[in-house]
Design a protein around this motif. Structure first.
Motif, short mmCIF file in Angstrom:
data_model
loop_
_atom_site.label_atom_id
_atom_site.label_comp_id
_atom_site.label_asym_id
_atom_site.label_seq_id
_atom_site.Cartn_x
_atom_site.Cartn_y
_atom_site.Cartn_z
N GLY A 162 139.11 -12.82 -41.55
CA GLY A 162 138.95 -14.27 -41.61
C GLY A 162 137.64 -14.82 -41.10
N LEU A 163 136.74 -13.96 -40.66
CA LEU A 163 135.41 -14.41 -40.25
C LEU A 163 134.45 -14.37 -41.42
CD1 LEU A 163 135.04 -12.46 -36.87
CD2 LEU A 163 135.33 -14.92 -37.11
N LYS A 164 133.35 -15.08 -41.29
CA LYS A 164 132.23 -14.94 -42.20
C LYS A 164 131.09 -14.32 -41.42
CE LYS A 164 133.53 -18.98 -44.98
NZ LYS A 164 133.11 -20.33 -45.44
N VAL A 165 130.42 -13.37 -42.03
CA VAL A 165 129.36 -12.64 -41.33
C VAL A 165 128.09 -12.68 -42.16
CG1 VAL A 165 128.63 -10.42 -40.37
CG2 VAL A 165 131.03 -11.12 -40.20
N ALA A 166 127.01 -13.17 -41.55
CA ALA A 166 125.70 -13.21 -42.19
C ALA A 166 124.81 -12.16 -41.55
CB ALA A 166 125.07 -14.59 -42.05
N ILE A 167 124.43 -11.15 -42.31
CA ILE A 167 123.58 -10.08 -41.79
C ILE A 167 122.11 -10.48 -41.88
CG2 ILE A 167 122.72 -7.75 -42.25
CD1 ILE A 167 125.52 -6.87 -42.85
N ASP A 168 121.42 -10.27 -40.79
CA ASP A 168 120.00 -10.57 -40.70
C ASP A 168 119.32 -9.34 -40.13
OD1 ASP A 168 117.51 -11.66 -40.42
OD2 ASP A 168 118.03 -12.98 -38.75
N GLN A 169 118.48 -8.69 -40.93
CA GLN A 169 117.80 -7.48 -40.46
C GLN A 169 116.48 -7.83 -39.80
OE1 GLN A 169 117.56 -4.26 -43.24
NE2 GLN A 169 119.72 -3.83 -43.00
N LEU A 170 116.27 -7.24 -38.61
CA LEU A 170 115.06 -7.48 -37.83
C LEU A 170 114.29 -6.18 -37.66
CD1 LEU A 170 116.61 -9.73 -35.03
CD2 LEU A 170 115.36 -10.49 -37.05
N GLU A 171 113.01 -6.22 -37.91
CA GLU A 171 112.18 -5.03 -37.76
C GLU A 171 112.30 -4.50 -36.33
OE1 GLU A 171 108.98 -2.67 -36.42
OE2 GLU A 171 109.07 -4.80 -35.88
N PHE A 172 112.47 -3.18 -36.23
CA PHE A 172 112.62 -2.53 -34.93
C PHE A 172 111.39 -1.66 -34.65
CE2 PHE A 172 113.98 0.59 -31.88
CZ PHE A 172 114.77 -0.15 -31.01
N PRO A 173 110.80 -1.75 -33.43
CA PRO A 173 111.38 -2.41 -32.27
C PRO A 173 110.96 -3.87 -32.05
CG PRO A 173 109.54 -1.06 -31.58
CD PRO A 173 109.67 -0.85 -33.07
N ALA A 174 109.78 -4.26 -32.52
CA ALA A 174 109.18 -5.52 -32.07
C ALA A 174 110.07 -6.74 -32.29
CB ALA A 174 107.82 -5.72 -32.74
N ALA A 175 110.50 -6.98 -33.54
CA ALA A 175 111.25 -8.20 -33.84
C ALA A 175 112.62 -8.20 -33.17
CB ALA A 175 111.40 -8.37 -35.35
N TRP A 176 113.30 -7.06 -33.20
CA TRP A 176 114.63 -7.01 -32.57
C TRP A 176 114.52 -7.20 -31.06
CZ3 TRP A 176 117.40 -4.42 -28.86
CH2 TRP A 176 118.78 -4.60 -28.88
N LEU A 177 113.56 -6.55 -30.42
CA LEU A 177 113.41 -6.67 -28.98
C LEU A 177 113.10 -8.11 -28.56
CD1 LEU A 177 111.47 -3.41 -28.03
CD2 LEU A 177 113.81 -4.00 -27.40
N THR A 178 112.28 -8.79 -29.37
CA THR A 178 111.93 -10.17 -29.04
C THR A 178 113.09 -11.12 -29.30
OG1 THR A 178 109.59 -9.79 -29.51
CG2 THR A 178 110.35 -12.08 -29.53
N THR A 179 113.68 -11.02 -30.48
CA THR A 179 114.69 -11.99 -30.90
C THR A 179 116.02 -11.79 -30.20
OG1 THR A 179 113.65 -12.11 -33.07
CG2 THR A 179 115.88 -12.96 -32.90
N VAL A 180 116.52 -10.55 -30.23
CA VAL A 180 117.85 -10.27 -29.68
C VAL A 180 117.77 -9.92 -28.21
CG1 VAL A 180 119.87 -8.75 -29.83
CG2 VAL A 180 118.74 -9.55 -31.92
N PHE A 181 116.99 -8.90 -27.88
CA PHE A 181 116.98 -8.38 -26.53
C PHE A 181 116.39 -9.36 -25.52
CE2 PHE A 181 115.37 -5.83 -23.02
CZ PHE A 181 116.43 -4.99 -22.75
N LYS A 182 115.27 -9.95 -25.85
CA LYS A 182 114.58 -10.83 -24.91
C LYS A 182 115.13 -12.25 -24.94
CE LYS A 182 110.00 -12.56 -23.62
NZ LYS A 182 108.53 -12.53 -23.96
N ASN A 183 115.28 -12.82 -26.15
CA ASN A 183 115.64 -14.23 -26.28
C ASN A 183 117.14 -14.47 -26.47
OD1 ASN A 183 112.90 -14.86 -26.06
ND2 ASN A 183 112.60 -14.79 -28.28
#
Length: 503
Positions: free
Chosen positions: A382-403
């Motif tokens: 019953g959920l909706k899921v939007a997948i967003d791929q982030l370049e690893f490591p730089a974009a993922w570390l900044t967007t998810v890990f840091k912010n």
């Protein structure tokens, strides 16, 4: 923890290590069983390229994978079975109150800038974690109240309180020993005392390591080892098939292993790791503060079907943040069994049903492959899921890990014994639970039995509170030319020990 540590006992325990094909640590007087191999070279294929070479200011497992143990050494390290054994410290004792550690250091180690390693360097390195490091892992050194050199070869470290965890953390990146005159360019020119020297970095392609012929311990077999990075699993496999590389360090397409198992030119290594593949939740968001949302997501995931679909059934289902190689492991997969009807009910009750959640994935094969299965299974609930791929490591570390700009993510946490590091209010999971912190504090300050008991309670607490969802434990899957020796069956430390490899 016992009040003293016998290096003879350590040597005996090390003999029972899981890896019969590998040797004891460099510096212990043994090697891989082959003499240094002249100008012989080796190429290893890996996936996650470092964002920097400075793990004092940059998070991520890719940096210590390359540098720890190979360039930077620690006073103590883990053997292949997880026991703490000597390295730059040849022996140590612990005071009866468990607060003072006295290390006797080797007297013949040199850094690659030709400076002798002494107790003063150890004092500098320990203090620098507290004053100059900026990564979250530095907190493990906060318990140190004083480090001082008693002589050039004797170091004394005094803790503010007893800590079961501190000596173990000294086997990880925070225990790396630096030369005081060699820290001016850590991001590009690391200086260490290890068996290899950093040579060059072709960004986006490879890192080249060369043998340290002045190394104080047993010399590595290979003169040069090139670590080549591939973002595509097929390209990684093809590189081995065409002879571009000699080893696939981390198999990224388990379903394609048959092309190697059916060919006697290759060997396939399969063991375990401590890499928990975590479906992480941003616990600071209102939707995830409701335990019914978290529990509903966990029960909506058929973990066995997911593992079979996205990782060819390779790996182990664990149910919390502890791998089987840790003494406090318990199988907690039964805490949140797959139950689609109950998942739908919980998500409906929490108000999550029908909401769109951002699943922000790093561009790593296991994350992108398993992310599709997670999306499909959660949408059935019953959920909706939007997948967003982030370049690893730089974009993922900044967007998810840091912010912490995400709802859910998938990442393998490969740092050893990282339950408390991953699940706290300051980490990207933003998980704030005083009960959990109480268990962790009791585990650190108590005796050995209390440590095991409280860490079991901590792992169960995480699982019952659904702080995240543990999809599976990554296997150690490697493929190599049949001639390559010394490959690890299990990968339970932060580093890839290149010094044990030979032909």
């Amino acid at each position: 923890m016992k009040p003293s540590f016998s290096t003879r006992a350590v040597a005996f325990l090390a003999a029972a290590a899981l890896l019969a094909v590998t040797a004891c640590s460099a510096g212990s007087g043994t090697s891989s069983g082959s003499s240094p191999g002249g100008d012989q070279n080796l190429a290893i294929g890996l996936v996650a390229e470092p964002a920097s070479l400075d793990f004092t200011t940059t998070d991520g497992a890719a940096i210590p994978q390359v540098l720890l143990g190979n360039v930077y050494e620690t006073l103590v390290k883990q053997d292949d079975s997880g026991k703490i054994v000597p390295s730059l410290a040849k022996s140590w004792t612990v005071s009866p109150d468990r607060k003072t550690y006295t290390f006797d250091l080797v007297d013949n180690a040199k850094f690659t800038n030709d400076k002798q390693f002494t107790a003063n360097d150890a004092v500098f390195s320990i203090n620098r974690v507290k004053t100059a490091w900026t990564t979250s892992l530095k907190a493990a050194m906060d318990v140190v109240s004083q480090a001082k050199a008693l002589s050039p070869t004797q170091l004394q470290v005094t803790l503010a309180k007893p800590s079961n965890d501190w000596l173990f953390r000294m086997t990880t990146r925070i225990g790396a020993m630096f030369s005081e005159s060699g820290v001016s360019a850590l991001a590009t020119a690391p200086v260490g005392s290890g068996p290899f020297k950093f040579s060059k970095w072709n960004r986006g392609d490879s890192i080249v390591m060369v043998r340290n012929d002045n190394y104080w311990g047993s010399k590595p077999y290979f003169q040069q080892i090139t670590l080549k990075y591939f973002k595509d699993a097929t390209a990684l496999n093809n590189a081995l098939l065409t002879g571009t590389i000699n080893v696939i360090g981390t198999v990224q397409a388990p379903e394609a292993l048959s092309q190697f198992t059916s060919n006697d030119k290759y060997q396939v290594i399969e063991g375990t790791t401590n890499g928990e593949v975590l479906l992480s939740f941003n616990n600071s968001l209102p939707l995830f503060k409701d335990i019914r949302t978290r529990q509903g997501i966990r029960m909506a995931i058929d973990h066995k079907a997911l593992l079979d679909t996205c990782w060819a059934g390779r790996g182990k289902l664990i149910g919390s943040m502890v791998p089987p190689t840790d003494p406090w492991y318990e199988d907690l997969t039964g805490v949140a069994p797959y139950d689609l009807a109950k998942a739908k009910s919980l998500l409906q009750a929490s108000g999550a049903a029908g909401k769109t959640l951002r699943l922000r994935l790093p561009t790593l094969p296991y994350a992108t492959s398993c992310g599709q299965v997670v999306k499909s299974q959660l949408e059935q609930a019953g959920l909706k899921v939007a997948i967003d791929q982030l370049e690893f490591p730089a974009a993922w570390l900044t967007t998810v890990f840091k912010n912490a700009d995400y709802d859910m993510s998938i990442i393998a946490h490969v740092e050893p014994r990282d339950l408390g590091a991953v699940f706290n209010a300051k980490y990207y999971t933003r998980y704030d639970d005083p009960t959990l912190q109480g268990y962790l504090a009791a585990a650190d300050s108590g005796d050995e039995a209390a440590q095991v008991d409280n860490l079991k309670k901590a792992a169960r607490r995480l699982s019952e509170q659904a702080a995240g969802d543990w999809l599976f434990l990554l296997p150690n899957l490697m493929v190599a030319d049949k001639s390559v020796k010394g490959l690890p069956t299990n990968a339970i430390t932060e580093n890839f020990d290149l010094s044990k490899l030979a032909r």
